[in-house]
Design a protein around this motif. Structure first.
Motif, PDB file in Angstrom:
ATOM      1  N   UNK A 141     -12.721 -44.081 -17.969  1.00  0.00           N
ATOM      2  CA  UNK A 141     -13.104 -43.300 -19.137  1.00  0.00           C
ATOM      3  C   UNK A 141     -11.903 -42.612 -19.782  1.00  0.00           C
ATOM      4  N   UNK A 142     -11.055 -42.024 -18.959  1.00  0.00           N
ATOM      5  CA  UNK A 142      -9.875 -41.347 -19.498  1.00  0.00           C
ATOM      6  C   UNK A 142      -8.899 -42.366 -20.092  1.00  0.00           C
ATOM      7  N   UNK A 143      -8.772 -43.537 -19.472  1.00  0.00           N
ATOM      8  CA  UNK A 143      -7.874 -44.579 -19.997  1.00  0.00           C
ATOM      9  C   UNK A 143      -8.328 -45.016 -21.382  1.00  0.00           C
ATOM     10  N   UNK A 144      -9.615 -45.273 -21.527  1.00  0.00           N
ATOM     11  CA  UNK A 144     -10.139 -45.704 -22.830  1.00  0.00           C
ATOM     12  C   UNK A 144      -9.915 -44.638 -23.897  1.00  0.00           C
ATOM     13  N   UNK A 145     -10.221 -43.391 -23.564  1.00  0.00           N
ATOM     14  CA  UNK A 145     -10.024 -42.301 -24.518  1.00  0.00           C
ATOM     15  C   UNK A 145      -8.548 -42.192 -24.904  1.00  0.00           C
ATOM     16  N   UNK A 146      -7.662 -42.363 -23.921  1.00  0.00           N
ATOM     17  CA  UNK A 146      -6.232 -42.275 -24.182  1.00  0.00           C
ATOM     18  C   UNK A 146      -5.755 -43.426 -25.068  1.00  0.00           C
ATOM     19  N   UNK A 147      -6.263 -44.626 -24.841  1.00  0.00           N
ATOM     20  CA  UNK A 147      -5.882 -45.777 -25.668  1.00  0.00           C
ATOM     21  C   UNK A 147      -6.286 -45.540 -27.118  1.00  0.00           C
ATOM     22  N   UNK A 148      -7.502 -45.036 -27.345  1.00  0.00           N
ATOM     23  CA  UNK A 148      -7.926 -44.788 -28.725  1.00  0.00           C
ATOM     24  C   UNK A 148      -7.119 -43.678 -29.376  1.00  0.00           C
ATOM     25  N   UNK A 149      -6.711 -42.679 -28.597  1.00  0.00           N
ATOM     26  CA  UNK A 149      -5.879 -41.608 -29.155  1.00  0.00           C
ATOM     27  C   UNK A 149      -4.466 -42.114 -29.440  1.00  0.00           C
ATOM     28  N   UNK A 150      -3.933 -42.923 -28.544  1.00  0.00           N
ATOM     29  CA  UNK A 150      -2.578 -43.450 -28.704  1.00  0.00           C
ATOM     30  C   UNK A 150      -2.461 -44.331 -29.941  1.00  0.00           C
ATOM     31  N   UNK A 151      -3.476 -45.151 -30.155  1.00  0.00           N
ATOM     32  CA  UNK A 151      -3.442 -46.105 -31.271  1.00  0.00           C
ATOM     33  C   UNK A 151      -4.313 -45.644 -32.440  1.00  0.00           C
ATOM     34  N   UNK A 152      -4.521 -44.355 -32.581  1.00  0.00           N
ATOM     35  CA  UNK A 152      -5.408 -43.843 -33.628  1.00  0.00           C
ATOM     36  C   UNK A 152      -4.991 -44.312 -35.023  1.00  0.00           C
ATOM     37  N   UNK A 153      -3.705 -44.268 -35.321  1.00  0.00           N
ATOM     38  CA  UNK A 153      -3.245 -44.678 -36.656  1.00  0.00           C
ATOM     39  C   UNK A 153      -3.518 -46.157 -36.903  1.00  0.00           C
ATOM     40  N   UNK A 154      -3.249 -46.976 -35.889  1.00  0.00           N
ATOM     41  CA  UNK A 154      -3.497 -48.411 -36.023  1.00  0.00           C
ATOM     42  C   UNK A 154      -4.992 -48.710 -36.147  1.00  0.00           C
ATOM     43  N   UNK A 155      -5.811 -47.976 -35.400  1.00  0.00           N
ATOM     44  CA  UNK A 155      -7.256 -48.197 -35.456  1.00  0.00           C
ATOM     45  C   UNK A 155      -7.808 -47.811 -36.828  1.00  0.00           C
ATOM     46  N   UNK A 156      -7.287 -46.749 -37.407  1.00  0.00           N
ATOM     47  CA  UNK A 156      -7.708 -46.366 -38.757  1.00  0.00           C
ATOM     48  C   UNK A 156      -7.449 -47.504 -39.744  1.00  0.00           C
ATOM     49  N   UNK A 157      -6.293 -48.137 -39.630  1.00  0.00           N
ATOM     50  CA  UNK A 157      -5.957 -49.260 -40.505  1.00  0.00           C
ATOM     51  C   UNK A 157      -6.915 -50.416 -40.257  1.00  0.00           C
ATOM     52  N   UNK A 158      -7.202 -50.693 -38.988  1.00  0.00           N
ATOM     53  CA  UNK A 158      -8.129 -51.783 -38.653  1.00  0.00           C
ATOM     54  C   UNK A 158      -9.512 -51.531 -39.247  1.00  0.00           C
ATOM     55  N   UNK A 159      -9.984 -50.300 -39.167  1.00  0.00           N
ATOM     56  CA  UNK A 159     -11.305 -49.966 -39.697  1.00  0.00           C
ATOM     57  C   UNK A 159     -11.324 -50.120 -41.218  1.00  0.00           C
ATOM     58  N   UNK A 160     -10.266 -49.664 -41.870  1.00  0.00           N
ATOM     59  CA  UNK A 160     -10.200 -49.818 -43.334  1.00  0.00           C
ATOM     60  C   UNK A 160     -10.081 -51.286 -43.725  1.00  0.00           C
ATOM     61  N   UNK A 161      -9.334 -52.045 -42.929  1.00  0.00           N
ATOM     62  CA  UNK A 161      -9.228 -53.486 -43.195  1.00  0.00           C
ATOM     63  C   UNK A 161     -10.576 -54.175 -43.001  1.00  0.00           C
ATOM     64  N   UNK A 162     -11.342 -53.704 -42.038  1.00  0.00           N
ATOM     65  CA  UNK A 162     -12.693 -54.240 -41.811  1.00  0.00           C
ATOM     66  C   UNK A 162     -13.505 -54.185 -43.098  1.00  0.00           C
ATOM     67  N   UNK A 163     -13.488 -53.030 -43.744  1.00  0.00           N
ATOM     68  CA  UNK A 163     -14.276 -52.872 -44.963  1.00  0.00           C
ATOM     69  C   UNK A 163     -13.748 -53.722 -46.108  1.00  0.00           C
ATOM     70  N   UNK A 164     -12.413 -53.869 -46.169  1.00  0.00           N
ATOM     71  CA  UNK A 164     -11.824 -54.710 -47.222  1.00  0.00           C
ATOM     72  C   UNK A 164     -12.231 -56.169 -47.030  1.00  0.00           C
ATOM     73  N   UNK A 165     -12.198 -56.632 -45.776  1.00  0.00           N
ATOM     74  CA  UNK A 165     -12.588 -58.015 -45.479  1.00  0.00           C
ATOM     75  C   UNK A 165     -14.045 -58.236 -45.857  1.00  0.00           C
ATOM     76  N   UNK A 166     -14.901 -57.309 -45.472  1.00  0.00           N
ATOM     77  CA  UNK A 166     -16.326 -57.455 -45.770  1.00  0.00           C
ATOM     78  C   UNK A 166     -16.599 -57.381 -47.270  1.00  0.00           C
ATOM     79  N   UNK A 167     -15.862 -56.529 -47.971  1.00  0.00           N
ATOM     80  CA  UNK A 167     -16.069 -56.402 -49.415  1.00  0.00           C
ATOM     81  C   UNK A 167     -15.710 -57.696 -50.143  1.00  0.00           C
ATOM     82  N   UNK A 168     -14.739 -58.434 -49.584  1.00  0.00           N
ATOM     83  CA  UNK A 168     -14.309 -59.667 -50.233  1.00  0.00           C
ATOM     84  C   UNK A 168     -14.958 -60.923 -49.682  1.00  0.00           C
ATOM     85  N   UNK A 169     -15.836 -60.758 -48.679  1.00  0.00           N
ATOM     86  CA  UNK A 169     -16.439 -61.921 -48.024  1.00  0.00           C
ATOM     87  C   UNK A 169     -17.673 -62.398 -48.779  1.00  0.00           C
TER      88      UNK A 169
END
Length: 202
Positions: A141-169
């Motif tokens: 549990x702590x490892x998973x939480x730490x991974x999401x905190x460590x890569x928070x900036x990258x995950x934000x980009x992935x989430x925004x890219x998700x919406x862009x992909x879906x908007x254009x699909x």
């Protein structure tokens, strides 16, 4: 911000080191009580849910494919209004057969059947993915939480890219993009935990 990421990297590495001392890793620890491991089956049964933060996750694997390093992945969610409220998928965390982090990715809505939330609302939930819960393993549990905190900036980009992909699909059958089973992964990023930590001086 760098100190926050550095601390998250230290936590993630610490969890891996403690598990390694006993000959384990985040994958073995997650599947420790499983009698068998079938593709698509959720581990642990019933998922992990922290009622204080609303964080929830489960692990599952896909049928093995030749040349694929990933064994399976942790699907990470937040239920901001508690166990009976809506559930929102944040990101999936892929690991290899030795529990080594290999990629982060987002998925189309049909994959997890969550309650849809646009990118900025989803991004705002990321800090809520923080588990202090013993089941099935406090270290996982702590490892998973730490991974999401460590890569928070990258995950934000992935989430925004998700919406862009879906908007254009535009599905061939005219179905809504979020229901098109031809589109599963909407954004992804290969990652290396030790390399990331070293880049932060950890």
């Amino acid at each position: 911000m760098d100190e926050t990421r550095s601390e998250a990297a230290r936590q993630a590495l610490f969890c891996e080191q403690v598990l390694a001392k006993s000959g384990s890793n985040v994958l073995l620890e997650t599947l420790r009580e499983a009698k068998s491991v079938a593709a698509w089956e959720h581990f642990p049964p019933g998922d992990v849910f922290d009622p204080e933060t609303g964080a929830q996750w489960y692990y599952h694997s896909h049928p093995p494919q030749e040349g694929q390093a990933e064994h399976g992945h942790f699907h990470c969610f937040v239920r901001p209004d508690g166990a009976n409220g809506p559930i929102h998928h944040l990101v999936a965390v892929g690991v290899d057969a030795y529990g080594k982090l290999v990629r982060l990715f987002t998925v189309n809505q049909w994959v997890v059947g969550d309650n849809w939330l646009e990118a900025e609302g989803t991004v705002a939930l990321l800090p809520r993915f923080d588990l202090h819960f013993a089941r099935p393993s406090y270290l996982v549990n702590r490892w998973l939480a730490a991974v999401l905190a460590l890569y928070a900036d990258e995950i934000k980009i992935l989430i925004r890219d998700r919406d862009k992909v879906l908007a254009g699909h535009r599905p061939e059958n005219g179905a809504p993009a979020r229901e098109d089973r031809a589109l599963e992964v909407t954004s992804e990023l290969g990652v290396d935990l030790r390399q990331k930590a070293a880049g932060l001086g950890v």
